[in-house]
Design a protein around this motif. Structure first.
Motif, PDB file in Angstrom:
ATOM      1  N   UNK A   4       0.870  -1.176   0.000  1.00  0.00           N
ATOM      2  CA  UNK A   4       0.000   0.000   0.000  1.00  0.00           C
ATOM      3  C   UNK A   4       0.903   1.220   0.000  1.00  0.00           C
ATOM      4  N   UNK A   5       0.663   2.138  -0.938  1.00  0.00           N
ATOM      5  CA  UNK A   5       1.485   3.341  -1.020  1.00  0.00           C
ATOM      6  C   UNK A   5       0.597   4.575  -1.098  1.00  0.00           C
ATOM      7  N   UNK A   6       1.210   5.715  -0.776  1.00  0.00           N
ATOM      8  CA  UNK A   6       0.491   6.981  -0.858  1.00  0.00           C
ATOM      9  C   UNK A   6       1.503   8.108  -0.975  1.00  0.00           C
ATOM     10  N   UNK A 115      -6.895   2.981   2.871  1.00  0.00           N
ATOM     11  CA  UNK A 115      -5.452   3.151   2.682  1.00  0.00           C
ATOM     12  C   UNK A 115      -4.876   4.080   3.758  1.00  0.00           C
ATOM     13  N   UNK A 116      -5.469   4.039   4.940  1.00  0.00           N
ATOM     14  CA  UNK A 116      -5.106   4.970   6.008  1.00  0.00           C
ATOM     15  C   UNK A 116      -3.678   4.768   6.524  1.00  0.00           C
ATOM     16  N   UNK A 117      -3.208   3.525   6.568  1.00  0.00           N
ATOM     17  CA  UNK A 117      -1.844   3.284   7.058  1.00  0.00           C
ATOM     18  C   UNK A 117      -0.819   3.906   6.109  1.00  0.00           C
ATOM     19  N   UNK A 122       2.848   8.460   4.552  1.00  0.00           N
ATOM     20  CA  UNK A 122       3.167   9.569   3.642  1.00  0.00           C
ATOM     21  C   UNK A 122       3.232  10.879   4.418  1.00  0.00           C
ATOM     22  N   UNK A 123       2.306  11.090   5.324  1.00  0.00           N
ATOM     23  CA  UNK A 123       2.327  12.313   6.127  1.00  0.00           C
ATOM     24  C   UNK A 123       3.528  12.356   7.071  1.00  0.00           C
ATOM     25  N   UNK A 142       1.170   3.863  13.494  1.00  0.00           N
ATOM     26  CA  UNK A 142       1.064   2.970  12.348  1.00  0.00           C
ATOM     27  C   UNK A 142       0.232   1.738  12.706  1.00  0.00           C
ATOM     28  N   UNK A 143       0.477   1.190  13.878  1.00  0.00           N
ATOM     29  CA  UNK A 143      -0.273   0.005  14.320  1.00  0.00           C
ATOM     30  C   UNK A 143      -1.779   0.269  14.336  1.00  0.00           C
ATOM     31  N   UNK A 144      -2.167   1.454  14.806  1.00  0.00           N
ATOM     32  CA  UNK A 144      -3.587   1.805  14.835  1.00  0.00           C
ATOM     33  C   UNK A 144      -4.178   1.797  13.427  1.00  0.00           C
TER      34      UNK A 144
END
Length: 159
Positions: A4-6, A115-117, A122-123, A142-144
């Motif tokens: 997963x990327x952003x 894609x929240x992780x 990215x942020x 990240x775990x959340x």
């Protein structure tokens, strides 16, 4: 494996960042990265994130990967067969070169809400020095978001 990327740009003409993670078949995060890209467009950041995700997967020995991105623009650019002239041609060629190695790569669009992780990563890229950085997969934030994505928590979406 899924990647997963952003990409992230706070406002046009400002610093851009990229992030991503590799998940195993259970959804568990096995690797993550962030990158501060300097000033560039959001589309360039999204494409750069996909390239970095593939590079990380190749380095780690994964040979069957599925890239999921929440940018339909980037997915369309990277999936297109007609790339004779394009403002991101050098990045597209770099991506295509990676895909043509001895492995199976699939790319598809995913909704931002799933894609929240990757968005979190990215942020985080805005807060590091210019360049690529491995990211601790045991980071509580990240775990959340990994759990959030894995549970597929339903959200309303305006269309």
């Amino acid at each position: 494996m899924s990647i997963n990327t952003d990409g992230s740009v706070k406002q046009p003409g400002s610093l851009a960042a990229a992030g991503g993670l590799i998940r195993d078949w259970t959804g568990r995060c096995v690797d993550a990265f962030v990158e501060n890209l300097g000033i560039c467009t959001i589309t360039r950041a999204e494409i750069k994130a996909a390239i970095r995700g593939l590079q990380m997967a190749w380095r780690k020995g994964y040979r069957k990967v599925h890239i999921q991105m929440d940018s339909t623009t980037a997915v369309n650019i990277l999936s297109s067969q007609n790339q004779t002239e394009h403002r991101y041609l050098n990045l597209v060629q770099q991506f295509k070169g990676l895909v043509q190695q001895d492995w199976e790569v699939k790319i598809s669009h995913t909704y931002r809400e799933c894609n929240k992780a990757a968005d979190f990563l990215a942020n985080k890229g805005h807060g590091v020095s210019i360049g690529y950085h491995d990211f601790r997969i045991d980071d509580p934030g990240l775990s959340f978001w990994i759990l959030y994505d894995t549970l597929s928590i339903a959200q309303s979406r305006l269309i």
